[in-house]
Enzyme design. Sequence first.
Site, short mmCIF file in Angstrom:
data_model
loop_
_atom_site.label_atom_id
_atom_site.label_comp_id
_atom_site.label_asym_id
_atom_site.label_seq_id
_atom_site.Cartn_x
_atom_site.Cartn_y
_atom_site.Cartn_z
N CYS A 88 0.85 -1.18 0.00
CA CYS A 88 0.00 0.00 0.00
C CYS A 88 0.88 1.23 0.00
O CYS A 88 2.07 1.16 0.29
CB CYS A 88 -0.89 0.02 1.24
SG CYS A 88 -2.04 -1.36 1.33
N GLY A 89 0.29 2.36 -0.29
CA GLY A 89 1.00 3.63 -0.20
C GLY A 89 0.24 4.55 0.74
O GLY A 89 -0.99 4.66 0.65
#
Length: 194
Positions: A12-13
């Site tokens: 994820c970011g």
Amino acid sequence: MPHEPKGLNEECGVFGVWGNPNAASITHLGLHTLQHRGQEGAGIVGLTKDGMRRHYGLGLLSEVFTNTDQLTPLIGRAALGHVRYSTAGGRVLENIQPLLFRFSDEAIALAHNGNLTNAISLRRQLEDQGAIFQSTSDTEVLMHLIRRQVGQPWLTQLKTALNEVHGGFAFVLLTEHGLYAAVDPHGFRPMVVG
């Protein structure tokens, strides 16, 4: 094949900004640079003069935010954003982060990259104690652990909860009073603060 990824998938970011009147726009731009880390969904929570507001959805960032007018309700001094690649929990709207929790005494936005290896056992324990979960994501476990510490100072609540989770993780939390970041003791998930 119907479920093959279209390109590079990472984890994820997560991107957060504090103390800038353009926080939501900066967060939106930051998420563009992190799009390779998650393509299943995106969301931004903005801390506005009227409290926390959230815009989120399934798909790429450009599909969730189809025009810049969608950032207008999020304008404020802070923002937290997330692009999702699921490693725990299903590909459903309820799991798109940042998760936003509204309590009688405060609102907290929470975004997470990583895996909590003891999430299933913690979730069962919390449910046995009366917790009600709104998602299938392991991220929500941390908020339930934090809220079990109500009455303690905020940082004590957060540290106590973080000591109960195991795995590789990077968390960012947004409150009306600050933007908080935490990584697992071994630093398995990337985090830049500055």
